[in-house]
Design a protein around this motif. Structure first.
Motif, mmCIF file in Angstrom:
data_model
loop_
_atom_site.group_PDB
_atom_site.id
_atom_site.type_symbol
_atom_site.label_atom_id
_atom_site.label_comp_id
_atom_site.label_asym_id
_atom_site.label_seq_id
_atom_site.Cartn_x
_atom_site.Cartn_y
_atom_site.Cartn_z
ATOM 1 N N LYS A 1 26.686 28.515 49.898
ATOM 2 C CA LYS A 1 26.146 27.979 51.155
ATOM 3 C C LYS A 1 24.641 27.763 51.081
ATOM 4 N N HIS A 2 23.958 28.524 50.248
ATOM 5 C CA HIS A 2 22.519 28.340 50.059
ATOM 6 C C HIS A 2 22.207 27.225 49.065
ATOM 7 N N GLY A 3 23.233 26.568 48.547
ATOM 8 C CA GLY A 3 23.015 25.430 47.670
ATOM 9 C C GLY A 3 22.899 25.750 46.200
ATOM 10 N N PHE A 4 23.198 26.979 45.825
ATOM 11 C CA PHE A 4 23.128 27.350 44.416
ATOM 12 C C PHE A 4 24.405 26.938 43.677
ATOM 13 N N THR A 5 24.276 26.809 42.380
ATOM 14 C CA THR A 5 25.382 26.374 41.524
ATOM 15 C C THR A 5 26.048 27.568 40.863
ATOM 16 N N LEU A 6 27.373 27.698 41.056
ATOM 17 C CA LEU A 6 28.161 28.733 40.384
ATOM 18 C C LEU A 6 28.996 28.093 39.288
ATOM 19 N N VAL A 7 29.039 28.737 38.145
ATOM 20 C CA VAL A 7 29.866 28.290 37.028
ATOM 21 C C VAL A 7 30.849 29.406 36.693
ATOM 22 N N GLU A 8 32.094 29.043 36.450
ATOM 23 C CA GLU A 8 33.101 30.021 36.051
ATOM 24 C C GLU A 8 33.244 30.031 34.531
ATOM 25 N N VAL A 9 33.070 31.194 33.946
ATOM 26 C CA VAL A 9 33.185 31.381 32.500
ATOM 27 C C VAL A 9 34.492 32.126 32.233
ATOM 28 N N PRO A 10 35.433 31.526 31.518
ATOM 29 C CA PRO A 10 36.720 32.198 31.303
ATOM 30 C C PRO A 10 36.566 33.512 30.551
ATOM 31 N N ILE A 11 37.219 34.546 31.046
ATOM 32 C CA ILE A 11 37.256 35.844 30.370
ATOM 33 C C ILE A 11 38.702 36.335 30.343
ATOM 34 N N ILE A 12 38.950 37.350 29.549
ATOM 35 C CA ILE A 12 40.229 38.060 29.583
ATOM 36 C C ILE A 12 39.982 39.417 30.232
ATOM 37 N N PHE A 13 40.672 39.663 31.324
ATOM 38 C CA PHE A 13 40.526 40.906 32.078
ATOM 39 C C PHE A 13 41.608 41.881 31.615
ATOM 40 N N ILE A 14 41.188 43.073 31.205
ATOM 41 C CA ILE A 14 42.128 44.074 30.696
ATOM 42 C C ILE A 14 42.122 45.282 31.624
ATOM 43 N N ASN A 15 43.264 45.641 32.135
ATOM 44 C CA ASN A 15 43.343 46.771 33.057
ATOM 45 C C ASN A 15 42.842 48.056 32.398
ATOM 46 N N ARG A 16 42.193 48.874 33.194
ATOM 47 C CA ARG A 16 41.615 50.109 32.651
ATOM 48 C C ARG A 16 42.669 50.957 31.954
ATOM 49 N N ILE A 17 42.232 51.611 30.874
ATOM 50 C CA ILE A 17 43.098 52.524 30.130
ATOM 51 C C ILE A 17 42.874 53.960 30.580
ATOM 52 N N SER B 1 40.210 30.661 35.880
ATOM 53 C CA SER B 1 39.726 29.286 35.725
ATOM 54 C C SER B 1 40.504 28.517 34.672
ATOM 55 N N THR B 2 41.181 29.216 33.770
ATOM 56 C CA THR B 2 41.992 28.551 32.734
ATOM 57 C C THR B 2 43.392 29.165 32.700
ATOM 58 N N GLY B 3 44.003 29.312 33.857
ATOM 59 C CA GLY B 3 45.299 29.989 33.932
ATOM 60 C C GLY B 3 45.112 31.388 34.461
ATOM 61 N N VAL B 4 45.989 32.307 34.049
ATOM 62 C CA VAL B 4 45.898 33.706 34.463
ATOM 63 C C VAL B 4 45.643 34.553 33.222
ATOM 64 N N ASN B 5 44.401 35.005 33.071
ATOM 65 C CA ASN B 5 44.003 35.745 31.874
ATOM 66 C C ASN B 5 43.818 37.221 32.200
ATOM 67 N N VAL B 6 44.945 37.895 32.435
ATOM 68 C CA VAL B 6 44.942 39.298 32.817
ATOM 69 C C VAL B 6 45.926 40.050 31.922
ATOM 70 N N VAL B 7 45.496 41.200 31.406
ATOM 71 C CA VAL B 7 46.322 41.987 30.501
ATOM 72 C C VAL B 7 46.604 43.350 31.128
ATOM 73 N N ASP C 1 32.028 46.335 35.821
ATOM 74 C CA ASP C 1 32.737 47.597 36.012
ATOM 75 C C ASP C 1 32.505 48.527 34.819
ATOM 76 N N ALA C 2 32.709 49.813 35.062
ATOM 77 C CA ALA C 2 32.482 50.815 34.026
ATOM 78 C C ALA C 2 33.688 51.044 33.126
ATOM 79 N N ASP C 3 34.850 50.487 33.484
ATOM 80 C CA ASP C 3 36.106 50.920 32.877
ATOM 81 C C ASP C 3 36.629 50.042 31.744
ATOM 82 N N PHE C 4 35.809 49.102 31.268
ATOM 83 C CA PHE C 4 36.162 48.184 30.172
ATOM 84 C C PHE C 4 37.201 47.131 30.576
ATOM 85 N N SER C 5 37.489 47.010 31.866
ATOM 86 C CA SER C 5 38.281 45.855 32.286
ATOM 87 C C SER C 5 37.475 44.578 32.088
#
Length: 243
Positions: free
Chosen positions: A194-210, A123-129, A93-97
């Motif tokens: 479904k196509h057999g590819f591997t997805l990995v979740e990388v924990p981030i902190i999501f910050i609502n747009r200012i 993936s490690t709780g709820v990391n939203v600000v 996203d463009a908004d720094f979230s």
């Protein structure tokens, strides 16, 4: 040629876009940026064009007439990136979230073996600000609902911060991706798995747009709610060749 490109859809992001571009280009890896602007009336594209004179070999712009949906913007960007032979193709996203510094973590996850990496809020709780609690609950339980209906083991299925290896996007038949709003992100992850590819979740902190205005609407959530059921039903009759 650099191996990584960040695709950023924009609509009325004049407050954020220059800072975002300069921040990505300051990172200790050579990322390129492709911006898909849907006719922003606030002059977003004009700002980008000015910066293209500063970064002529790193910054690219596609202008479209009017709002055509997040999904179609990304599909257009994916095809462009494939044609230009980038190995790691990002959504952001463009908004720094989404913190641009996390691009490095997503890329590393793919280097380490993942076919796609998700910048995951849950993936490690709820990391939203700075999100209203109603929005947090809606987003979190949307992912719970997706897991229940589809059976995919992804904590943040609606995440819009992603890195795909090129082979994933070359395999999944982009023209068959049907959703254009909130459900687009779900469909992309579901189809990738479904196509057999591997997805990995990388924990981030999501910050609502200012700055700027959110593009979310009730219709977007409605598409996701009913679309997930339709997507699951359709998948029963579809073949997914492994990549």
């Amino acid at each position: 040629m650099p191996d990584s490109i960040v695709i950023i859809p924009t609509y009325n992001e004049k407050e954020n876009i220059e800072k975002m571009i300069r921040k990505v280009f300051s990172l200790p890896h050579d990322f390129h940026i492709l911006i898909i602007d849907d006719g922003s009336p606030d002059g977003t594209a004009k700002i980008i064009k000015g910066l293209m004179n500063v970064y002529p070999e790193q910054l690219f712009l596609v202008e479209r007439a009017g709002k055509q949906g997040l999904g179609t913007a990304y599909i257009h960007g994916f095809k462009w990136a494939i044609e230009h032979h980038y190995d790691y193709i990002f959504e952001m996203d463009a908004d720094f979230s989404h913190n641009p510094d996390d691009l490095l973590k997503l890329r590393q996850a793919c280097i380490d073996g993942a076919d796609a990496a998700i910048g995951s809020r849950y993936s490690t709780g709820v990391n939203v600000v700075n999100w209203p609690m109603s929005r947090v609950l809606m987003s979190y339980f949307a992912s719970v609902y997706v897991r229940f209906i589809t059976g995919i083991d992804v904590a943040d299925s609606t995440a819009g911060f992603m890195c795909y290896k090129r082979k994933v996007l070359e395999t999944i038949q982009l023209d068959k991706i049907k959703f254009v709003g909130y459900a687009f992100q779900i469909e992309m992850k579901y189809t990738t798995i479904k196509h057999g590819f591997t997805l990995v979740e990388v924990p981030i902190i999501f910050i609502n747009r200012i700055m700027g205005t959110s593009k979310m609407s009730g219709g977007i959530f409605k598409e996701a709610f009913f679309g997930v059921i339709q997507m699951k039903i359709n998948s029963i009759f579809r073949k997914y060749p492994e990549g």
